[in-house]
Design a protein around this motif. Structure first.
Motif, short mmCIF file in Angstrom:
data_model
loop_
_atom_site.label_atom_id
_atom_site.label_comp_id
_atom_site.label_asym_id
_atom_site.label_seq_id
_atom_site.Cartn_x
_atom_site.Cartn_y
_atom_site.Cartn_z
N UNK A 8 51.08 -32.26 18.55
CA UNK A 8 49.79 -31.57 18.53
C UNK A 8 49.50 -30.81 19.82
N UNK A 9 50.01 -31.28 20.95
CA UNK A 9 49.75 -30.63 22.21
C UNK A 9 50.59 -29.36 22.39
N UNK A 10 51.57 -29.18 21.52
CA UNK A 10 52.44 -28.02 21.62
C UNK A 10 51.90 -26.86 20.80
N UNK A 11 52.39 -25.65 21.11
CA UNK A 11 52.03 -24.48 20.32
C UNK A 11 52.44 -24.73 18.88
N UNK A 12 51.51 -24.61 17.91
CA UNK A 12 51.86 -24.99 16.54
C UNK A 12 52.86 -24.06 15.87
N UNK A 13 52.76 -22.77 16.13
CA UNK A 13 53.67 -21.84 15.48
C UNK A 13 53.39 -21.70 14.00
N UNK A 14 54.07 -20.75 13.38
CA UNK A 14 53.86 -20.51 11.95
C UNK A 14 55.04 -19.72 11.40
N UNK A 15 55.35 -19.97 10.14
CA UNK A 15 56.33 -19.16 9.43
C UNK A 15 55.64 -18.06 8.61
N UNK A 16 54.33 -18.19 8.43
CA UNK A 16 53.60 -17.29 7.53
C UNK A 16 53.66 -15.84 7.96
N UNK A 17 53.54 -15.59 9.26
CA UNK A 17 53.56 -14.21 9.75
C UNK A 17 54.88 -13.54 9.43
N UNK A 18 55.97 -14.26 9.63
CA UNK A 18 57.29 -13.69 9.34
C UNK A 18 57.46 -13.47 7.84
N UNK A 19 56.97 -14.41 7.04
CA UNK A 19 57.05 -14.27 5.59
C UNK A 19 56.32 -13.01 5.13
N UNK A 20 55.13 -12.78 5.68
CA UNK A 20 54.37 -11.58 5.30
C UNK A 20 55.08 -10.31 5.75
N UNK A 21 55.62 -10.33 6.94
CA UNK A 21 56.29 -9.16 7.50
C UNK A 21 57.53 -8.78 6.69
N UNK A 22 58.23 -9.78 6.19
CA UNK A 22 59.48 -9.56 5.47
C UNK A 22 59.31 -9.59 3.95
N UNK A 315 65.02 -8.09 23.57
CA UNK A 315 64.39 -7.15 22.63
C UNK A 315 62.97 -6.83 23.10
N UNK A 316 62.51 -5.62 22.83
CA UNK A 316 61.13 -5.28 23.19
C UNK A 316 60.15 -6.09 22.35
N UNK A 317 58.98 -6.36 22.92
CA UNK A 317 57.95 -7.10 22.19
C UNK A 317 57.45 -6.26 21.02
N UNK A 318 57.49 -6.84 19.83
CA UNK A 318 56.94 -6.20 18.64
C UNK A 318 56.63 -7.28 17.61
N UNK A 319 56.18 -6.87 16.43
CA UNK A 319 55.80 -7.86 15.42
C UNK A 319 56.96 -8.76 15.02
N UNK A 320 58.16 -8.20 14.91
CA UNK A 320 59.32 -9.00 14.50
C UNK A 320 59.65 -10.06 15.54
N UNK A 321 59.69 -9.64 16.79
CA UNK A 321 60.02 -10.60 17.86
C UNK A 321 58.95 -11.69 17.94
N UNK A 322 57.68 -11.31 17.91
CA UNK A 322 56.61 -12.30 18.01
C UNK A 322 56.63 -13.27 16.82
N UNK A 323 56.98 -12.76 15.64
CA UNK A 323 57.06 -13.63 14.46
C UNK A 323 58.22 -14.62 14.57
N UNK A 324 59.34 -14.18 15.14
CA UNK A 324 60.48 -15.08 15.34
C UNK A 324 60.17 -16.11 16.42
N UNK A 325 59.42 -15.73 17.44
CA UNK A 325 59.00 -16.69 18.46
C UNK A 325 58.08 -17.75 17.84
N UNK A 326 57.18 -17.32 16.98
CA UNK A 326 56.28 -18.26 16.31
C UNK A 326 57.04 -19.19 15.38
N UNK A 327 58.10 -18.67 14.76
CA UNK A 327 58.94 -19.51 13.90
C UNK A 327 59.59 -20.63 14.71
N UNK A 328 60.01 -20.32 15.93
CA UNK A 328 60.62 -21.35 16.78
C UNK A 328 59.63 -22.47 17.09
N UNK A 329 58.37 -22.11 17.36
CA UNK A 329 57.35 -23.14 17.58
C UNK A 329 57.09 -23.93 16.31
#
Length: 336
Positions: A8-22, A315-329
């Motif tokens: 719970x103390x960690x960044x929760x992250x999400x797969x939803x953003x990547x799912x929507x993007x793809x 890679x430059x910061x963009x929606x794809x990179x940020x979504x993959x970072x969130x997936x890792x969390x």
């Protein structure tokens, strides 16, 4: 306490953003999967669909698509590779469930319990063949090499796990070697194949491979923890399956190494000889939590999630990179 509560103390992250993007790309992948699992032999699509239609997050093909788009691809070459990745993954699940004697897969009765072990194995072989047909159609020898090598490494990992799965003296290093081959390799290959389909340079394709490898390790370690800290209704399998099958996963190995002589006989009976009573899983869970083995496993998963995010720095910061970072969390914070 459950495994998810420890994150719970960690960044929760999400797969939803990547799912929507793809979403549009994954619609194309799903159509390919539906089309290519068909056969004139009726049991093949019926058995394949039982597992494929059961859901799952389609993370591996999603990784292939996301890696291709992050790397700048604007064509559909990655879709066939993504479908191939899903077929490879499904084939390994069918084979795994037979080897492990699993009862549930993705919340449904395991296919081998409905159609039998022989048909499950053979349909897995069919899906492997379909995967290689799709790879050939992309006309990319490099992508074919990546996924063919991954298939070989996964098989090696499965055999190594089978040989050492009940070894209470298994070291953490060897365990990580097993899950790197058995699980993380396909994550790595999925991301690398997507990068290659985009035509990027070696540095960027390696970065995406490194991302996939670290992500896969984080996911598997979180799975290990969830077996002792999750609930059956959210896992899609029975909580405690690893324990009941006598699998030497990291939480168990750490708990054994941190237990005293008093618990040695318990571990040897319950895991070494697999002479278990109904109360044994509860006791094992208490020891795994009490010794800090559950937290240590999740901490290591979080380290790999951080490595995955760091790999994307090229890679430059963009929606794809940020979504993959969130997936890792998400890999560490998820409950199932």
């Amino acid at each position: 306490m459950d495994a998810a509560a420890a994150t719970l103390a960690r960044q929760p992250g999400s797969v939803d953003r990547l799912v929507r993007l793809a979403a549009a790309d994954m619609g194309g992948v799903d159509r390919l999967i539906t089309d290519r699992m068909q056969s004139d032999v009726p049991v093949i699509p019926a058995l394949a669909e039982h597992l494929i239609a059961a859901g799952g997050k389609r993370l591996r093909p999603l990784l292939t698509v996301a890696a291709a788009r992050l790397a700048g691809s604007d064509n559909e070459h990655c879709l066939k590779l993504a479908a191939a990745v899903e077929f490879i993954h499904t084939a390994t699940l069918l084979h795994d469930d037979v080897v492990d004697g699993s009862q549930l897969r993705r919340g449904k009765v395991a296919a081998h319990l409905i159609w039998g072990a022989a048909q499950s194995v053979l349909v897995g072989d069919f899906l492997f063949a379909r995967a290689f047909e799709l790879m050939v159609e992309t006309d990319s020898m490099r992508a074919l090499q990546i996924l063919a090598q991954a298939s070989r490494v996964i098989a090696e990992g499965e055999v190594l796990q089978l040989m050492r799965s009940h070894d209470l003296n298994l070291s953490q290093a060897v365990y990580l070697e097993i899950i790197a081959a058995k699980t993380a390799e396909l994550f790595a290959a999925a991301a690398e194949a997507g990068a290659v389909s985009a035509g990027v340079d070696a540095e960027k394709s390696k970065a995406l491979r490194d991302y996939g490898m670290s992500l896969g390790l984080a996911f598997q370690l979180a799975d290990d923890a969830l077996d002792y800290g999750g609930a059956t209704e959210t896992l899609g399998k029975n909580a405690g399956d690893d324990f009941r099958e006598g699998k030497a996963t990291l939480p168990l190995l750490l708990a054994i190494s941190r237990s005293g002589p008093r618990e040695a006989d318990f571990w040897e009976r319950a895991i070494g000889r697999r002479e278990q009573t109904e109360a044994d899983f509860r006791r094992a869970r208490e020891l795994i939590i009490g010794t800090g083995a559950l937290d240590a496993t999740l901490d290591l998963a979080a380290e790999y999630a951080d490595k995955a995010k760091a790999a994307l720095a090229v890679f430059p910061a963009n929606d794809w990179r940020e979504s993959l970072e969130s997936l890792a969390d998400f890999a560490v914070s998820r409950r199932a």
